[in-house]
Design a protein around this motif. Structure first.
Motif, PDB file in Angstrom:
ATOM      1  N   LEU A  19       0.853  -1.186   0.000  1.00 33.66           N
ATOM      2  CA  LEU A  19       0.000   0.000   0.000  1.00 33.66           C
ATOM      3  C   LEU A  19       0.889   1.235   0.000  1.00 33.66           C
ATOM      4  O   LEU A  19       1.625   1.479   0.942  1.00 33.66           O
ATOM      5  N   GLY A  20       0.813   1.998  -1.084  1.00 30.45           N
ATOM      6  CA  GLY A  20       1.659   3.172  -1.240  1.00 30.45           C
ATOM      7  C   GLY A  20       2.718   2.943  -2.291  1.00 30.45           C
ATOM      8  O   GLY A  20       3.273   1.844  -2.402  1.00 30.45           O
ATOM      9  N   GLY A  21       2.995   3.986  -3.065  1.00 27.71           N
ATOM     10  CA  GLY A  21       3.925   3.834  -4.186  1.00 27.71           C
ATOM     11  C   GLY A  21       5.126   4.745  -4.132  1.00 27.71           C
ATOM     12  O   GLY A  21       5.722   5.038  -5.169  1.00 27.71           O
ATOM     13  N   GLY A  22       5.512   5.196  -2.934  1.00 24.49           N
ATOM     14  CA  GLY A  22       6.650   6.088  -2.811  1.00 24.49           C
ATOM     15  C   GLY A  22       7.978   5.365  -2.872  1.00 24.49           C
ATOM     16  O   GLY A  22       8.058   4.192  -3.262  1.00 24.49           O
ATOM     17  N   GLN A  23       9.047   6.061  -2.422  1.00 26.28           N
ATOM     18  CA  GLN A  23      10.383   5.471  -2.540  1.00 26.28           C
ATOM     19  C   GLN A  23      10.569   4.240  -1.658  1.00 26.28           C
ATOM     20  O   GLN A  23      11.314   3.326  -2.022  1.00 26.28           O
ATOM     21  N   TYR A  80       2.645  -2.104   4.091  1.00 27.35           N
ATOM     22  CA  TYR A  80       2.444  -0.703   3.704  1.00 27.35           C
ATOM     23  C   TYR A  80       3.733   0.079   3.885  1.00 27.35           C
ATOM     24  O   TYR A  80       4.595  -0.287   4.676  1.00 27.35           O
ATOM     25  N   GLU A  81       3.845   1.172   3.118  1.00 29.62           N
ATOM     26  CA  GLU A  81       5.084   1.945   3.142  1.00 29.62           C
ATOM     27  C   GLU A  81       4.891   3.346   3.709  1.00 29.62           C
ATOM     28  O   GLU A  81       5.823   4.129   3.772  1.00 29.62           O
ATOM     29  N   PHE A  82       3.680   3.670   4.144  1.00 32.31           N
ATOM     30  CA  PHE A  82       3.439   4.925   4.864  1.00 32.31           C
ATOM     31  C   PHE A  82       2.232   4.738   5.770  1.00 32.31           C
ATOM     32  O   PHE A  82       1.438   3.805   5.609  1.00 32.31           O
ATOM     33  N   GLU A  83       2.110   5.634   6.771  1.00 33.21           N
ATOM     34  CA  GLU A  83       1.116   5.420   7.818  1.00 33.21           C
ATOM     35  C   GLU A  83      -0.278   5.954   7.513  1.00 33.21           C
ATOM     36  O   GLU A  83      -1.261   5.442   8.052  1.00 33.21           O
ATOM     37  N   ASN A  84      -0.374   6.988   6.680  1.00 37.54           N
ATOM     38  CA  ASN A  84      -1.643   7.697   6.549  1.00 37.54           C
ATOM     39  C   ASN A  84      -2.596   7.030   5.557  1.00 37.54           C
ATOM     40  O   ASN A  84      -3.029   7.627   4.571  1.00 37.54           O
ATOM     41  N   ASN A 272      10.752   9.393  21.118  1.00 40.46           N
ATOM     42  CA  ASN A 272      10.069  10.434  20.363  1.00 40.46           C
ATOM     43  C   ASN A 272       8.860   9.875  19.628  1.00 40.46           C
ATOM     44  O   ASN A 272       7.733  10.242  19.901  1.00 40.46           O
ATOM     45  N   GLU A 273       9.080   8.943  18.696  1.00 46.57           N
ATOM     46  CA  GLU A 273       7.948   8.381  17.967  1.00 46.57           C
ATOM     47  C   GLU A 273       8.296   7.045  17.334  1.00 46.57           C
ATOM     48  O   GLU A 273       9.468   6.680  17.201  1.00 46.57           O
ATOM     49  N   ILE A 274       7.235   6.329  16.947  1.00 51.84           N
ATOM     50  CA  ILE A 274       7.346   5.009  16.332  1.00 51.84           C
ATOM     51  C   ILE A 274       7.012   5.120  14.851  1.00 51.84           C
ATOM     52  O   ILE A 274       6.058   5.794  14.471  1.00 51.84           O
ATOM     53  N   ALA A 275       7.791   4.451  14.011  1.00 53.55           N
ATOM     54  CA  ALA A 275       7.464   4.318  12.588  1.00 53.55           C
ATOM     55  C   ALA A 275       7.211   2.839  12.306  1.00 53.55           C
ATOM     56  O   ALA A 275       8.128   2.021  12.406  1.00 53.55           O
ATOM     57  N   PRO A 276       5.981   2.448  11.968  1.00 53.88           N
ATOM     58  CA  PRO A 276       5.647   1.035  11.762  1.00 53.88           C
ATOM     59  C   PRO A 276       5.940   0.567  10.339  1.00 53.88           C
ATOM     60  O   PRO A 276       5.063   0.083   9.630  1.00 53.88           O
TER      61      PRO A 276
END
Length: 362
Positions: A19-23, A80-84, A272-276
């Protein structure tokens, strides 16, 4: 790890959905191709970076039920490659295909208040914060603490977007209007010595691994560079790794997880924060490790054993933001620098157009 052929969930020739087509999707697809695994990208952008290297591109709205059904039916596993991503989309896919990392993790990390509250519930150190529903919440908190704050929208914030510094209680209304009166979190501003991240991987059987820690530099909220090895003492490195492992375990996580930290001036660690997902601060692993973060993620979600996490070189990864990418010829002139261009059709100031990694012998 003792595994036979029947233990492997996904085999070469099977399809992974992204899900997602970015880098990040692009680099996942390139890695999967080398392993003989096909990839299907679902993107709302037709000319996306991942679309040109994947086996198939599904282009359209994430809310299109017909496209979602087509995408889900074709995939043995989805990531998926991004959260939103709308949670309704993730819920739909999770009922029709294996989804890693899971739906609940995405729901939590999409909301900064939920994420901060989760971290606090684990007893992990975070900057003090409060929920903001209207400008009065900002004034009350800053008048009580006498501090400056960082106001962040609860949702849709990344790379410095959706946040503004609040110098004092008198600026509460002005700053609240600047984020368009969105539900928000107000955090204490931390006087830190450095920012760093831990890139971890957790497998389907619950085993946790990690790479060496990188020191990170941000400019205007966007990652500019990552350097390994870190200059932090071993004791603090072990502490950060233990925090990351705890987070992954409590989330029953599968795949690459990245946790970003502050090291304060008094040598304390704050989460600070989590990146899944795979992460920008892990790009150095492509060139400085035998197995990079993208392959480890593919292996983990497919039920394969992961590779080693050893680093064979010191490295500095530099993001190419906006027209930085036009200096590509200077970068390739250095025999110790690798160049990665993402194939984005439009150049904008601050946009990640590629990265370069310079290696040194250990």
């Amino acid at each position: 790890m003792n595994m036979n052929k029947n233990n492997f969930k996904i085999a070469p020739g099977d399809r992974i959905g992204i899900l997602g087509g970015g880098q990040l999707g692009r680099m996942l697809a390139m890695t999967a191709a080398r392993l003989g695994i096909k990839t299907i990208i679902f993107s709302e952008e037709q000319n996306c970076p991942a679309g040109s290297v994947a086996d198939e591109l599904v282009f359209g709205s994430f809310q299109d039920a017909n496209l979602l059904d087509e995408f889900s039916r074709k995939c043995s596993v989805v990531t998926y490659e991004f959260e939103n991503i709308p949670l309704s989309v993730v819920n739909y896919i999770a009922t029709r295909s294996n989804l890693y990392p899971g739906r609940d993790i995405l729901a939590m990390t999409q909301d900064r208040l939920s994420e901060k509250s989760f971290l606090k519930s684990l007893g992990l150190p975070v900057a003090d914060f409060t929920a903001v529903s209207y400008e009065g919440d900002i004034k009350t908190y800053l008048e009580k603490t006498g501090a400056q704050g960082l106001l962040k929208t609860r949702r849709q914030g990344y790379d410095g977007k959706g946040q503004v510094q609040v110098p004092d209680a008198k600026k509460a209304v002005e700053c609240y209007y600047e984020i368009k009166e969105a539900p928000a979190v107000l955090e204490d501003i931390v006087p830190f010595e450095k920012e760093f991240s831990v890139i971890g991987v957790r497998t389907l059987d619950g085993t946790f691994y990690h790479y060496d820690i990188s020191d990170n530099e941000h400019v205007d909220g966007v990652l500019k560079s990552s350097v390994v090895p870190t200059s932090m003492p071993n004791k603090l490195q072990k502490q950060a790794v233990s925090y990351t492992k705890l987070i992954a375990e409590k989330l029953n996580y599968v795949g690459v997880i990245v946790v970003e930290y502050f090291l304060t001036k008094d040598q304390k660690i704050l989460v600070n924060e989590i990146a899944p997902r795979v992460h920008n601060s892990g790009h150095w692993t492509i060139d400085a490790c035998v197995f990079d973060q993208f392959e480890q993620h593919i292996r983990a979600i497919c039920g394969w054993p992961v590779g080693c996490f050893d680093r064979h070189s010191n490295a500095k990864m530099l993001n190419l933001l906006g027209d930085d990418v036009s200096e590509w010829h200077d970068l390739v002139s250095n025999p110790n620098t690798t160049l990665h261009i993402y194939g984005k059709s439009e150049m904008r100031a601050g946009r990640k157009m590629g990265h370069a990694t310079t290696l040194e012998a250990i």
